[in-house]
Design an enzyme around this catalytic site. Structure first.
Site, PDB file in Angstrom:
ATOM      1  N   LYS A 118       0.832  -1.205   0.000  1.00 46.11           N
ATOM      2  CA  LYS A 118       0.000   0.000   0.000  1.00 46.11           C
ATOM      3  C   LYS A 118       0.868   1.257   0.000  1.00 46.11           C
ATOM      4  O   LYS A 118       0.507   2.266  -0.596  1.00 46.11           O
ATOM      5  CB  LYS A 118      -0.924  -0.004   1.211  1.00 46.11           C
ATOM      6  CG  LYS A 118      -2.001  -1.097   1.146  1.00 46.11           C
ATOM      7  CD  LYS A 118      -3.032  -0.893   2.249  1.00 46.11           C
ATOM      8  CE  LYS A 118      -3.704  -2.168   2.688  1.00 46.11           C
ATOM      9  NZ  LYS A 118      -4.590  -2.772   1.723  1.00 46.11           N
ATOM     10  N   GLU A 202      -2.904   6.259   8.707  1.00 53.75           N
ATOM     11  CA  GLU A 202      -3.843   6.956   7.829  1.00 53.75           C
ATOM     12  C   GLU A 202      -4.874   7.648   8.713  1.00 53.75           C
ATOM     13  O   GLU A 202      -5.220   7.115   9.766  1.00 53.75           O
ATOM     14  CB  GLU A 202      -4.588   5.939   6.941  1.00 53.75           C
ATOM     15  CG  GLU A 202      -4.322   6.115   5.474  1.00 53.75           C
ATOM     16  CD  GLU A 202      -4.987   5.062   4.613  1.00 53.75           C
ATOM     17  OE1 GLU A 202      -6.103   4.608   4.930  1.00 53.75           O
ATOM     18  OE2 GLU A 202      -4.372   4.682   3.610  1.00 53.75           O
ATOM     19  N   HIS A 237     -14.017  -5.245   8.248  1.00 54.09           N
ATOM     20  CA  HIS A 237     -13.424  -4.581   7.081  1.00 54.09           C
ATOM     21  C   HIS A 237     -13.500  -5.441   5.840  1.00 54.09           C
ATOM     22  O   HIS A 237     -12.733  -5.273   4.901  1.00 54.09           O
ATOM     23  CB  HIS A 237     -11.961  -4.194   7.330  1.00 54.09           C
ATOM     24  CG  HIS A 237     -11.775  -3.297   8.514  1.00 54.09           C
ATOM     25  ND1 HIS A 237     -12.339  -2.053   8.596  1.00 54.09           N
ATOM     26  CD2 HIS A 237     -11.098  -3.475   9.669  1.00 54.09           C
ATOM     27  CE1 HIS A 237     -12.015  -1.499   9.745  1.00 54.09           C
ATOM     28  NE2 HIS A 237     -11.269  -2.347  10.422  1.00 54.09           N
ATOM     29  N   ARG A 294      -6.122  -7.903  -9.611  1.00 55.59           N
ATOM     30  CA  ARG A 294      -6.708  -9.216  -9.917  1.00 55.59           C
ATOM     31  C   ARG A 294      -8.194  -9.034 -10.203  1.00 55.59           C
ATOM     32  O   ARG A 294      -8.724  -7.935 -10.064  1.00 55.59           O
ATOM     33  CB  ARG A 294      -6.555 -10.124  -8.696  1.00 55.59           C
ATOM     34  CG  ARG A 294      -7.185  -9.465  -7.460  1.00 55.59           C
ATOM     35  CD  ARG A 294      -7.182 -10.352  -6.246  1.00 55.59           C
ATOM     36  NE  ARG A 294      -7.342  -9.602  -5.020  1.00 55.59           N
ATOM     37  CZ  ARG A 294      -8.490  -9.291  -4.452  1.00 55.59           C
ATOM     38  NH1 ARG A 294      -9.620  -9.645  -5.020  1.00 55.59           N
ATOM     39  NH2 ARG A 294      -8.537  -8.604  -3.319  1.00 55.59           N
TER      40      ARG A 294
HETATM   41  P1  ADP Z   1     -12.291  -8.375  -2.743  1.00 58.14           P
HETATM   42  O1  ADP Z   1     -11.670  -7.029  -2.560  1.00 58.14           O
HETATM   43  O2  ADP Z   1     -12.137  -8.967  -4.087  1.00 58.14           O
HETATM   44  O3  ADP Z   1     -13.641  -8.446  -2.204  1.00 58.14           O
HETATM   45  P2  ADP Z   1     -11.379  -9.657  -0.392  1.00 58.14           P
HETATM   46  O4  ADP Z   1     -10.589  -8.651   0.323  1.00 58.14           O
HETATM   47  O5  ADP Z   1     -12.699 -10.015   0.134  1.00 58.14           O
HETATM   48  O6  ADP Z   1     -11.403  -9.285  -1.907  1.00 58.14           O
HETATM   49  O7  ADP Z   1     -10.522 -10.969  -0.567  1.00 58.14           O
HETATM   50  C1  ADP Z   1     -10.847 -11.939  -1.518  1.00 58.14           C
HETATM   51  C2  ADP Z   1     -10.326 -13.240  -1.068  1.00 58.14           C
HETATM   52  O8  ADP Z   1      -8.917 -13.221  -1.041  1.00 58.14           O
HETATM   53  C3  ADP Z   1     -10.752 -13.606   0.316  1.00 58.14           C
HETATM   54  O9  ADP Z   1     -10.861 -14.988   0.338  1.00 58.14           O
HETATM   55  C4  ADP Z   1      -9.606 -13.112   1.190  1.00 58.14           C
HETATM   56  O10 ADP Z   1      -9.545 -13.877   2.375  1.00 58.14           O
HETATM   57  C5  ADP Z   1      -8.442 -13.378   0.277  1.00 58.14           C
HETATM   58  N1  ADP Z   1      -7.360 -12.396   0.392  1.00 58.14           N
HETATM   59  C6  ADP Z   1      -7.363 -11.126  -0.028  1.00 58.14           C
HETATM   60  N2  ADP Z   1      -6.170 -10.547   0.166  1.00 58.14           N
HETATM   61  C7  ADP Z   1      -5.385 -11.477   0.733  1.00 58.14           C
HETATM   62  C8  ADP Z   1      -4.032 -11.522   1.150  1.00 58.14           C
HETATM   63  N3  ADP Z   1      -3.224 -10.480   1.024  1.00 58.14           N
HETATM   64  N4  ADP Z   1      -3.568 -12.651   1.694  1.00 58.14           N
HETATM   65  C9  ADP Z   1      -4.364 -13.714   1.807  1.00 58.14           C
HETATM   66  N5  ADP Z   1      -5.629 -13.755   1.404  1.00 58.14           N
HETATM   67  C10 ADP Z   1      -6.144 -12.664   0.876  1.00 58.14           C
HETATM   68  P1  ADP Z   2      -7.571  -4.407   2.407  1.00 57.80           P
HETATM   69  O1  ADP Z   2      -6.295  -4.549   1.654  1.00 57.80           O
HETATM   70  O2  ADP Z   2      -7.616  -5.217   3.636  1.00 57.80           O
HETATM   71  O3  ADP Z   2      -8.749  -4.560   1.506  1.00 57.80           O
HETATM   72  P2  ADP Z   2      -8.194  -1.545   2.398  1.00 57.80           P
HETATM   73  O4  ADP Z   2      -7.218  -0.450   2.497  1.00 57.80           O
HETATM   74  O5  ADP Z   2      -8.814  -1.762   1.059  1.00 57.80           O
HETATM   75  O6  ADP Z   2      -7.542  -2.885   2.915  1.00 57.80           O
HETATM   76  O7  ADP Z   2      -9.345  -1.289   3.473  1.00 57.80           O
HETATM   77  C1  ADP Z   2     -10.365  -2.229   3.732  1.00 57.80           C
HETATM   78  C2  ADP Z   2     -11.534  -1.516   4.430  1.00 57.80           C
HETATM   79  O8  ADP Z   2     -11.117  -0.904   5.654  1.00 57.80           O
HETATM   80  C3  ADP Z   2     -12.149  -0.383   3.636  1.00 57.80           C
HETATM   81  O9  ADP Z   2     -13.111  -0.856   2.719  1.00 57.80           O
HETATM   82  C4  ADP Z   2     -12.772   0.459   4.733  1.00 57.80           C
HETATM   83  O10 ADP Z   2     -13.967  -0.114   5.185  1.00 57.80           O
HETATM   84  C5  ADP Z   2     -11.759   0.341   5.842  1.00 57.80           C
HETATM   85  N1  ADP Z   2     -10.770   1.447   5.786  1.00 57.80           N
HETATM   86  C6  ADP Z   2      -9.574   1.426   5.156  1.00 57.80           C
HETATM   87  N2  ADP Z   2      -8.934   2.602   5.287  1.00 57.80           N
HETATM   88  C7  ADP Z   2      -9.733   3.395   6.020  1.00 57.80           C
HETATM   89  C8  ADP Z   2      -9.628   4.744   6.520  1.00 57.80           C
HETATM   90  N3  ADP Z   2      -8.558   5.505   6.300  1.00 57.80           N
HETATM   91  N4  ADP Z   2     -10.659   5.239   7.258  1.00 57.80           N
HETATM   92  C9  ADP Z   2     -11.742   4.469   7.513  1.00 57.80           C
HETATM   93  N5  ADP Z   2     -11.895   3.218   7.084  1.00 57.80           N
HETATM   94  C10 ADP Z   2     -10.913   2.664   6.348  1.00 57.80           C
HETATM   95 MG    MG Z   3      -9.173  -3.398  -0.094  1.00 57.68          MG
END
Ligand code: ADP
Ligand code: ADP
Ligand code: MG
Length: 500
Positions: A118, A202, A237, A294
């Site tokens: 990130k 953040e 989340h 992806r």
């Molecule tokens: P999307 O943003 O496509 O909804 P999710 O965050 O829900 O994706 O993740 C999709 C799938 O991939 C889930 O099964 C989640 O547990 C898995 N996943 C996502 N990121 C990672 C990661 N960095 N390491 C392991 N599993 C991950």
């Molecule tokens: P991941 O890689 O686990 O998907 P993200 O950065 O996409 O991580 O964040 C996943 C979720 O966490 C977001 O959809 C939101 O609900 C919450 N989130 C992430 N960053 C923030 C933020 N700065 N403030 C509030 N909520 C956040």
């Molecule tokens: Mg995300």
């Protein structure tokens, strides 16, 4: 340019099937991989050929790069689609695939690498004027410095793992006293989940919506966006309900978000399908969160409103073809909603509920799509993500898509395990969701285990009361009859007790 004849899907479950379906329509032979726990899974039966990778735990099967590449060599496979999760965002895997002379259906290893962090992603896009959540640009190295940054941003803040994914490695800090403890937790969670303890700060957006843009690029420098998806209904989340388009995005906002997403994609010479995630505040300002390199779990809602088969486009791009449409060819048709049917108990904090699918009957009918990877009688394995299916409905308006979803949920019959179906119906009926006035706090704000108890409308309640009176009157009549037959021998107290 190289035509793909045989595709191996390095994944399992619904996404493996979903990808193979498109491959089959394109005349491409399919190869499934499976672990010993998935020997009888539908994705294995569907494929033209299948290879067992090893024991159930994914680090001995679905994540073993050598075995997957060997299977490709043995079966003369010319391309690999990684799906989502597992190895899909592993730059080393993409690199190894390419080195083995196999087409990787996805972006370049360099793009995966940059966007997989990130922090690196933020640095890569910083010069393009993309709005970003205030925070640190580097991993936290010095605790005092980090605390003073946090103070200048203003609490609450969020400590996030740079390598994070799937909602893991994230900690909210409400006030400075909690900073150190939450930071340590985030670091250890990130270390154990991703093998990388780098965390950063953040600003915590207090009433955020999660809105993301689907992009598609080719090897010829073309990048288009396929509008937004809103995924604000989340637990831990992680998304449970998604829709396209968003109820709050205007044409202007869509245009600006789309342009920003295209810039993000171009910043890493992106090709293939990807998603640029944004967080949106109450005033509808949007900020870049991350890019997922992806196919996304929730991609079907975009397919339903655009008519584009994203997997087909991924494959064509991987073959080296230019995109077959440009931005102005893309239009939004109606509205689509997706719910994720997880083997989880919403009444018990959404904890996984593993077991056998005693009954499993899918909904059907117009505007209903079910992407799943299970059949009646199958066990949900404990080794993997507990998602059973995705249920998607499409209609010409948001309201009709939600009503259709309620109908489809009511048709869906699953017994043997707890699922998120009832919870998702609660969401579809909830005033906040229906009006579009909700954010990522939806679950904590509105949902309690009691929300799933049988709800009676006023009409139903008066009907219930009326029939209770009727039953009471008729039993009084019966009592008199019994008494007249039995006289004083009638055991009053016994009957009375029973009636009470
Ligand atoms: P999307 O943003 O496509 O909804 P999710 O965050 O829900 O994706 O993740 C999709 C799938 O991939 C889930 O099964 C989640 O547990 C898995 N996943 C996502 N990121 C990672 C990661 N960095 N390491 C392991 N599993 C991950
Ligand atoms: P991941 O890689 O686990 O998907 P993200 O950065 O996409 O991580 O964040 C996943 C979720 O966490 C977001 O959809 C939101 O609900 C919450 N989130 C992430 N960053 C923030 C933020 N700065 N403030 C509030 N909520 C956040
Ligand atoms: Mg995300």
């Amino acid at each position: 340019m190289k035509k793909i004849h045989k595709l191996l899907v390095a994944n399992r479950g619904e996404i493996s099937l979903r990808i193979m379906r498109t491959a089959r329509e394109m005349g491409i032979k399919t190869v499934a991989v499976y672990s010993e726990a998935d020997r009888h899974a539908p994705h294995v039966k569907y494929a033209d050929e299948a290879v067992c990778l090893g024991p159930a735990p994914s680090n001995q099967s679905y994540l073993v790069i050598d075995k997957i590449i060997q299977a490709c060599k043995d079966l003369k496979v010319d391309a690999i689609h990684p799906g989502y999760g597992f190895l899909s965002e592993n730059a080393k895997f993409a690199q190894r695939v390419i080195e083995a002379g196999i087409i990787f259906v996805g972006p370049s290893p360099q793009a995966i690498e940059v966007m997989g962090s990130k922090l690196a992603a933020k640095q890569a896009v910083s010069k393009y004027g993309i709005p970003m959540v205030p925070g640190t640009e580097e991993a936290i190295a010095d605790i005092d410095e980090a605390k003073s940054t946090a103070a200048s941003i203003g609490y609450p803040i969020l400590i996030k793992a740079s390598a994070g994914g799937g909602g893991k490695g994230m900690r909210i800090v409400e006030k400075e006293e909690e900073f150190e403890e939450q930071m340590q937790r985030a670091i250890s969670e990130a270390q154990s989940a991703f093998g990388d303890g780098a965390v950063f700060i953040e600003k915590y957006i207090t009433s955020p919506r999660h809105i993301e843009i689907q992009v598609l690029g080719d090897h010829h420098g073309n990048v288009v966006h396929l509008f937004e998806r809103e995924c604000s209904v989340q637990r831990r989340h992680q998304k449970v309900v998604e829709e396209a388009p968003s109820a709050v995005v205007s044409d202007d906002m869509r245009h600006s978000m789309g342009e920003a997403a295209i810039k993000v994609a171009k910043a890493c010479d992106y090709y293939g399908a990807g998603t640029v995630e944004f967080i949106v505040d109450e005033a509808l300002n949007f900020y870049f969160l991350e890019m997922n390199t992806r196919l996304q779990v929730e991609h079907p809602v975009t397919e339903m409103i655009t008519g584009v088969d994203l997997v087909k486009e991924q494959i064509l791009v991987a073959e080296g073809l230019p995109l077959s449409f440009d931005q102005k060819d893309l239009k939004i048709h109606g509205h689509a909603v997706e719910i994720r049917v997880y083997a989880e108990d919403p009444k018990n904090n959404f904890l996984p509920d593993i077991g056998k699918l005693q009954t499993y009957i899918r909904p059907q009918g117009s505007g209903v799509r079910v992407d799943d990877g299970f059949e009646q009688g199958m066990d949900i394995p404990i080794y993997y993500d507990p998602m059973i299916a995705k249920l998607i409905t499409h209609a010409d308006t948001r309201e009709k898509a939600m009503d259709r979803m309620i109908r489809a949920i009511e048709e869906y019959q699953i017994t043997g395990i707890e699922t998120t179906l009832g919870f998702c119906k609660f969401v579809m009926k909830h005033e906040a969701f229906r009006s579009g006035d909700f954010d990522t706090k939806f679950v904590e704000r509105y949902f309690t285990p009691e929300s799933l108890d049988e709800q009676w409308t006023d009409d139903e309640l008066s009907l219930l009361a009326a029939s209770a009176v009727e039953i009471f009157e008729s039993s009084k009549k019966d009592l008199r009859k019994v008494k007249s037959l039995h006289g004083d021998q009638f055991p009053r107290t016994k009957w009375k007790n029973r009636l009470l």
